[in-house]
Design a protein around this motif. Structure first.
Motif, PDB file in Angstrom:
ATOM      1  N   TYR A 214       0.957  -1.172   0.123  1.00 43.13           N
ATOM      2  CA  TYR A 214      -0.009   0.010   0.176  1.00 43.13           C
ATOM      3  C   TYR A 214       0.949   1.269  -0.022  1.00 43.13           C
ATOM      4  CZ  TYR A 214      -2.606   3.884   1.939  1.00 43.13           C
ATOM      5  OH  TYR A 214      -2.917   5.284   2.048  1.00 43.13           O
ATOM      6  N   LEU A 269     -11.156  -3.210   5.013  1.00 39.30           N
ATOM      7  CA  LEU A 269      -9.761  -3.071   4.254  1.00 39.30           C
ATOM      8  C   LEU A 269      -9.861  -3.390   3.080  1.00 39.30           C
ATOM      9  CD1 LEU A 269      -7.040  -1.620   4.459  1.00 39.30           C
ATOM     10  CD2 LEU A 269      -6.251  -3.756   5.605  1.00 39.30           C
ATOM     11  N   ASN A 272     -11.987  -1.490   0.586  1.00 37.38           N
ATOM     12  CA  ASN A 272     -11.085  -0.096   0.177  1.00 37.38           C
ATOM     13  C   ASN A 272      -9.960  -0.624  -0.619  1.00 37.38           C
ATOM     14  OD1 ASN A 272     -10.844   2.703   1.137  1.00 37.38           O
ATOM     15  ND2 ASN A 272      -8.685   1.884   1.505  1.00 37.38           N
ATOM     16  N   LEU A 273      -9.194  -1.568  -0.588  1.00 34.39           N
ATOM     17  CA  LEU A 273      -8.229  -1.897  -1.420  1.00 34.39           C
ATOM     18  C   LEU A 273      -8.670  -1.971  -2.892  1.00 34.39           C
ATOM     19  CD1 LEU A 273      -5.617  -3.630   0.895  1.00 34.39           C
ATOM     20  CD2 LEU A 273      -5.541  -1.228   0.187  1.00 34.39           C
ATOM     21  N   ALA A 305      -7.333   3.701   4.377  1.00 36.02           N
ATOM     22  CA  ALA A 305      -6.162   2.545   4.330  1.00 36.02           C
ATOM     23  C   ALA A 305      -5.199   3.026   5.414  1.00 36.02           C
ATOM     24  CB  ALA A 305      -5.474   2.482   3.066  1.00 36.02           C
TER      25      ALA A 305
END
Length: 390
Positions: A214, A269, A272-273, A305
């Motif tokens: 990330y 998460l 979101n990714l 994130a």
């Protein structure tokens, strides 16, 4: 909630804001520096990579030093180093010297950031999630304000943003010296080996490695994307990244606290990714004002994130605050250090938009790894009493 944060916490939070402001202050002036020093994008990106690489390596000892000498002393050393090296950055005669003193700046920032979260959590009477929310708010505002400050001061001369950051850090140093005291519940002294021991924990290592992927993508946006925005003034770039940073702050503070109880940390998460991978795919195809809009939109996903990875670093780990933070930050900042020079090299060789596809692919790998390891992460959260985003 405000009453749960004593003056020491607010002073540390202000210093955190300024510290993260210093990361993005060079964004709008990268092209100016390149023109002034006759350098291409790959060479100029060393200003980020030298800074972040030293920061990553320093994470191995900075958090440990906090447990030995006290967080306050390490904070003050870090702030003092930033004041010195930010000033030296503004005085640098060439790119080699500038990249070198930026590395010293990274050392100071490592000493500060590795200790700041620990002090904010340890000195407040609020819950860990509330303390992390305050930290993330400062991070978001700092990231938002840095490019705006850099764009404004850089519109006069590219050296001024460095002097402006040094001045603000000097103010943060005075506030920290005056108001911050070490928390009463001090951690026992630790050694660098404790960080490597922590990284043997499956959930700690998983979170750190996905955080590395990330962070590579994050710094492609922050450090590389300004080179793809040709013929745009430093002030316009400043406003673009200010808007991006505002979204980072809003989503990391408000959106996360709204969605996390509904979806759970890991599921939120992952989703979101997925969204962030899609943003990078779009960024690879668009140009000009459309790319500006995509960059701003990415701030929404980056904020979520940021908050979730930081929270997981503390919540999946059975180790102390400083060791948990040090292990996560060492690995994830390594990804941040690689992104600028690799993206600059790929952009120079294969086309300005290609780094967005590369970063999206790396992020996709990280997202798939999180899906595969989700049960490991959920088990670790349950073991520490933080299951389902509690």
């Amino acid at each position: 909630m405000i009453k749960r944060f004593p003056p020491a916490v607010w002073a540390t939070t202000f210093a955190t804001l300024i510290a993260f402001m210093g990361i993005g202050v060079v964004d709008p002036i990268l092209s100016q520096i390149g023109k002034a020093m006759g350098a291409n994008s790959f060479q100029v990106e060393w200003l980020f990579t030298s800074y972040i690489a030293v920061m990553a390596l320093s994470m191995l000892i900075s958090g440990v030093l906090g447990t030995i000498f006290g967080g306050r002393r390490v904070l003050l050393i870090g702030l003092g180093l930033v004041v010195i090296f930010a000033t030296a950055s503004g005085l640098s005669p060439n790119l080699v010297v500038l990249a070198t003193v930026r590395a010293g700046w990274g050392l100071g920032n490592a000493f500060f950031t590795s200790t700041a979260l620990s002090i904010i959590v340890g000195a407040s009477s609020a819950s860990m999630s509330e303390a992390i929310t305050l930290y993330e708010a400062a991070l978001g505002l700092g990231i938002a304000s840095g490019p705006l400050l850099g764009g404004f001061l850089g519109s006069f001369w590219w050296r001024y943003p460095f002097f402006g950051t040094a001045t603000l850090m000097a103010i943060a140093f005075i506030l920290t010296f005056t108001l911050v005291r070490d928390p009463e519940n001090k951690e026992p002294p630790r050694g660098p080996q404790d960080i490597f021991i922590a990284m043997r924990h499956p959930a700690v290592l998983t979170n750190a490695l996905i955080g590395l992927a990330y962070s590579f993508a994050f710094f492609t946006i922050l450090a590389y994307s300004p080179f793809t925005l040709k013929n745009i003034s430093s002030m316009s770039l400043g406003f673009t990244y200010f808007a991006w940073g505002i979204l980072v702050g809003i989503s990391s503070v408000f959106v996360v606290n709204w969605l996390r109880p509904l979806l759970g940390t890991i599921r939120l998460l992952v989703l979101n990714l997925v969204g962030l991978v899609a943003v990078f795919a779009v960024a690879g195809f668009v140009h000009g004002s459309s790319l500006l809009l995509v960059i701003v939109i990415s701030g929404f996903f980056c904020g979520i994130a940021n908050a979730l990875f930081t929270t997981l670093a503390m919540e999946v780990s059975p180790y102390s605050r400083s060791i948990s933070s040090g292990a996560y930050n060492f690995v994830r900042w390594a990804g941040a250090a690689l992104a600028p020079v690799i993206s600059g090299f790929i952009g120079d060789k294969f086309g300005a938009q290609v780094p967005f596809f590369v970063s999206g692919a790396i992020l996709l790998i990280g997202m798939l790894a999180l899906v595969i390891r989700s049960s490991t992460m959920e088990t670790a959260l349950a073991a520490t009493g933080h299951a389902h985003g509690e």
